[in-house]
Design a protein around this motif. Structure first.
Motif, mmCIF file in Angstrom:
data_model
loop_
_atom_site.group_PDB
_atom_site.id
_atom_site.type_symbol
_atom_site.label_atom_id
_atom_site.label_comp_id
_atom_site.label_asym_id
_atom_site.label_seq_id
_atom_site.Cartn_x
_atom_site.Cartn_y
_atom_site.Cartn_z
ATOM 1 N N ARG A 1 110.215 13.078 48.212
ATOM 2 C CA ARG A 1 111.788 12.790 47.979
ATOM 3 C C ARG A 1 112.488 13.261 48.206
ATOM 4 N NH1 ARG A 1 114.275 12.192 41.865
ATOM 5 N NH2 ARG A 1 116.109 12.503 42.200
ATOM 6 N N LYS A 2 113.343 13.268 49.041
ATOM 7 C CA LYS A 2 114.851 14.130 49.684
ATOM 8 C C LYS A 2 115.965 13.951 49.481
ATOM 9 C CE LYS A 2 117.021 15.047 53.982
ATOM 10 N NZ LYS A 2 116.779 15.083 55.866
ATOM 11 N N GLY A 3 116.415 13.927 48.666
ATOM 12 C CA GLY A 3 118.138 13.866 47.625
ATOM 13 C C GLY A 3 117.322 12.732 46.362
ATOM 14 N N THR B 1 110.624 17.299 35.390
ATOM 15 C CA THR B 1 110.451 17.847 36.654
ATOM 16 C C THR B 1 109.579 17.104 37.873
ATOM 17 O OG1 THR B 1 110.437 19.261 34.932
ATOM 18 C CG2 THR B 1 108.910 20.281 37.084
ATOM 19 N N ALA B 2 109.003 16.345 37.300
ATOM 20 C CA ALA B 2 107.388 15.532 38.381
ATOM 21 C C ALA B 2 108.444 14.403 39.407
ATOM 22 C CB ALA B 2 106.659 14.897 37.341
ATOM 23 N N ASN B 3 109.492 13.874 38.672
ATOM 24 C CA ASN B 3 110.723 13.034 39.128
ATOM 25 C C ASN B 3 111.160 14.222 40.207
ATOM 26 O OD1 ASN B 3 110.349 11.206 38.105
ATOM 27 N ND2 ASN B 3 111.862 10.486 36.770
ATOM 28 N N LEU B 4 111.940 15.301 40.018
ATOM 29 C CA LEU B 4 112.579 16.083 41.096
ATOM 30 C C LEU B 4 111.822 16.697 42.142
ATOM 31 C CD1 LEU B 4 115.224 17.439 38.500
ATOM 32 C CD2 LEU B 4 115.363 15.857 40.298
ATOM 33 N N ARG B 5 110.352 16.637 42.052
ATOM 34 C CA ARG B 5 109.845 17.580 42.850
ATOM 35 C C ARG B 5 108.488 16.611 43.331
ATOM 36 N NH1 ARG B 5 107.571 23.200 39.086
ATOM 37 N NH2 ARG B 5 109.952 23.979 39.120
ATOM 38 N N ASP B 6 108.411 15.957 42.937
ATOM 39 C CA ASP B 6 107.764 14.574 44.223
ATOM 40 C C ASP B 6 107.852 14.901 45.511
ATOM 41 O OD1 ASP B 6 107.387 12.096 45.721
ATOM 42 O OD2 ASP B 6 108.009 10.648 43.471
ATOM 43 N N LYS B 7 106.970 14.841 46.663
ATOM 44 C CA LYS B 7 106.857 15.107 47.319
ATOM 45 C C LYS B 7 107.867 14.676 48.582
ATOM 46 C CE LYS B 7 102.039 14.498 49.320
ATOM 47 N NZ LYS B 7 101.300 15.084 49.637
ATOM 48 N N GLU C 1 122.188 11.026 48.675
ATOM 49 C CA GLU C 1 121.876 12.447 49.003
ATOM 50 C C GLU C 1 122.414 13.775 48.556
ATOM 51 O OE1 GLU C 1 123.870 13.141 53.351
ATOM 52 O OE2 GLU C 1 122.623 11.229 53.622
ATOM 53 N N ARG C 2 123.273 13.073 47.702
ATOM 54 C CA ARG C 2 123.232 14.398 46.568
ATOM 55 C C ARG C 2 123.358 14.669 45.394
ATOM 56 N NH1 ARG C 2 127.387 11.736 43.711
ATOM 57 N NH2 ARG C 2 128.757 10.618 44.028
ATOM 58 N N GLU C 3 123.684 15.185 44.409
ATOM 59 C CA GLU C 3 123.460 15.408 42.843
ATOM 60 C C GLU C 3 123.667 14.378 42.238
ATOM 61 O OE1 GLU C 3 123.365 18.115 39.579
ATOM 62 O OE2 GLU C 3 124.003 18.411 41.001
ATOM 63 N N ILE C 4 123.242 13.292 41.268
ATOM 64 C CA ILE C 4 123.833 12.390 40.376
ATOM 65 C C ILE C 4 124.513 13.244 39.390
ATOM 66 C CG2 ILE C 4 123.585 10.022 39.219
ATOM 67 C CD1 ILE C 4 121.060 10.147 40.908
ATOM 68 N N VAL C 5 125.899 12.514 38.941
ATOM 69 C CA VAL C 5 126.786 12.720 38.207
ATOM 70 C C VAL C 5 126.375 12.048 36.822
ATOM 71 C CG1 VAL C 5 127.505 14.789 39.450
ATOM 72 C CG2 VAL C 5 128.843 13.198 38.514
ATOM 73 N N VAL C 6 127.245 11.975 36.027
ATOM 74 C CA VAL C 6 127.862 11.128 35.147
ATOM 75 C C VAL C 6 128.871 9.508 35.598
ATOM 76 C CG1 VAL C 6 127.899 10.560 32.715
ATOM 77 C CG2 VAL C 6 126.138 12.577 32.571
ATOM 78 N N ASP C 7 129.410 10.552 35.762
ATOM 79 C CA ASP C 7 130.804 10.239 36.648
ATOM 80 C C ASP C 7 130.117 8.347 37.506
ATOM 81 O OD1 ASP C 7 132.583 10.939 34.759
ATOM 82 O OD2 ASP C 7 133.482 11.559 36.591
#
Length: 282
Positions: free
Chosen positions: A22-24, A14-20, A187-193
Motif C-alpha cells: 500500500r502507498k497512500g 492496522t493490517a490495512n494501513l500497514r499492508d506492504k 494519495e492523501r489521508e481520507i477524512v469523513v467529508d
C-alpha cells in the motif's frame, strides 16, 4: 466478547494501513504471482467460502486476493436485522492470516455505514438493519463496536493498480461527476467529508454507467489499461461494459471471480476468458 471484537477490528485496521503493497490509498502490485478479483459479496458466506477455497493462499504465497463490499445482505435474525457484520469479522480474520495477500477495497455500503446514512438494498434500509443487529448482539457496548467498525472501514484502500495495466476498484465516478473527482484522494489521508455526497470517495464508490469516453479518459489519467469494477448489479455475474471494463458480482448464485497473471497485460475481451463461476468451486 465486545472487547475482543473491538480488538479484532483494531488489528484489521492496522493490517490495512500497514499492508506492504500500500502507498497512500492504493495497493500497487508488481509482476510476480497472480491476482484474484472478486465483486460485491454482501454477506454471502457460501460464496466467500468458495473464494477462499479457490484462492488457496497457503499454497500460493505470491497470489493476491481482492475482496469488496462485505456488508449489507445475506442472513438476518428473526426480526429481519442484518447479520452481515459476522462475515465482516471473519473476513478481517482472513486478512490477518494473510496480511499482504488479502486486500479489501472500500465500497459505497462501507461509506454509508461510516456516515450512518440510509442505503437501500432489496427493499430494505441496510444500514439501520445492521446497526440494530449490532445493538442486539453487543447491548450497551454496541456503540463502541460500531465506532471500531467505522474506523476499520475507513482504513480500507480505494483501489489496486497493477504493473500490467490492470486497475480494480469498487467503481469509478459517473460521467457528470468526473470533473469534480480529485485523484489526490488516492494519495492523501481520507477524512469523513470525502465520503459525503460531493466528496471524492463518495464519487468513486457510487458512480455508475461509465461511458467509453470516460473510461478512456480515466485510463489515461490513472495510467492503466483495463478496469475491473463491482458495484453495478450483474444478474449473470459479470458484464463486459466497455472496451476496457469488466464488472463482476460475487453475491449470488451466478457470482464470479477473475484470476489472471500479474506479468501479462489483458484487454477486457481477454479477461472474459479468466472469469470463474463461483458455483463451479467446491
Amino acid at each position: 466478547m465486545p472487547q475482543k471484537t473491538i480488538e479484532l477490528l483494531q488489528l484489521g485496521q492496522t493490517a490495512n494501513l500497514r499492508d506492504k503493497y500500500r502507498k497512500g490509498n492504493v495497493i500497487y502490485l508488481g509482476d510476480e504471482g497472480d491476482i484474484v478479483i472478486t465483486g460485491d459479496i454482501h454477506g454471502h458466506r457460501r460464496n466467500f467460502e468458495r473464494i477462499v477455497s479457490f484462492a488457496k493462499l497457503d499454497s500460493n504465497p505470491e497470489r493476491h486476493l481482492i475482496l469488496q463490499e462485505i456488508i449489507h445482505g445475506g442472513p438476518t435474525d428473526e426480526e429481519g436485522r442484518c447479520l452481515s457484520y459476522e462475515l465482516l469479522f471473519d473476513v478481517i480474520q482472513y486478512k490477518l492470516q494473510y496480511p499482504d495477500n488479502v486486500h479489501i477495497l472500500m465500497s459505497n455500503h462501507d461509506t454509508s455505514f461510516i456516515c450512518n446514512s440510509e442505503i437501500m438494498k432489496d427493499g430494505r434500509e441496510m444500514n439501520l438493519a445492521m446497526r440494530q443487529a449490532l445493538d442486539e448482539k453487543f447491548g450497551d457496548k454496541s456503540e463502541d463496536v460500531k465506532m471500531a467498525i467505522t474506523e476499520y472501514l475507513l482504513s480500507q484502500p480505494l483501489a489496486v493498480k497493477c504493473n500490467n495495466g490492470l486497475w480494480a476498484s469498487h467503481s469509478l465516478p459517473s460521467e457528470r461527476n468526473w470533473d469534480k473527482f480529485d485523484t489526490a484522494i488516492f494519495e492523501r489521508e481520507i477524512v469523513v467529508d470525502d465520503l459525503m455526497r460531493t466528496g471524492s470517495v463518495y464519487l468513486l464508490t457510487w458512480g455508475r454507467n461509465q461511458s467509453q469516453k470516460l473510461l478512456n479518459n480515466a485510463a489515461e489519467k490513472l495510467g492503466v489499461k483495463t478496469f475491473v469494477l463491482g458495484h453495478q448489479s450483474q444478474p449473470d455475474g459479470w458484464l463486459k461494459a466497455g472496451e476496457n471494463l469488466i464488472i463482476i458480482a460475487s453475491d449470488h448464485s451466478h457470482g464470479c471471480l477473475i484470476i489472471c497473471d500479474l506479468n501479462k497485460s489483458y484487454t477486457a475481451e481477454e479477461l472474459k476468458n479468466k472469469i470463474v463461476a463461483l458455483s463451479s468451486i467446491l
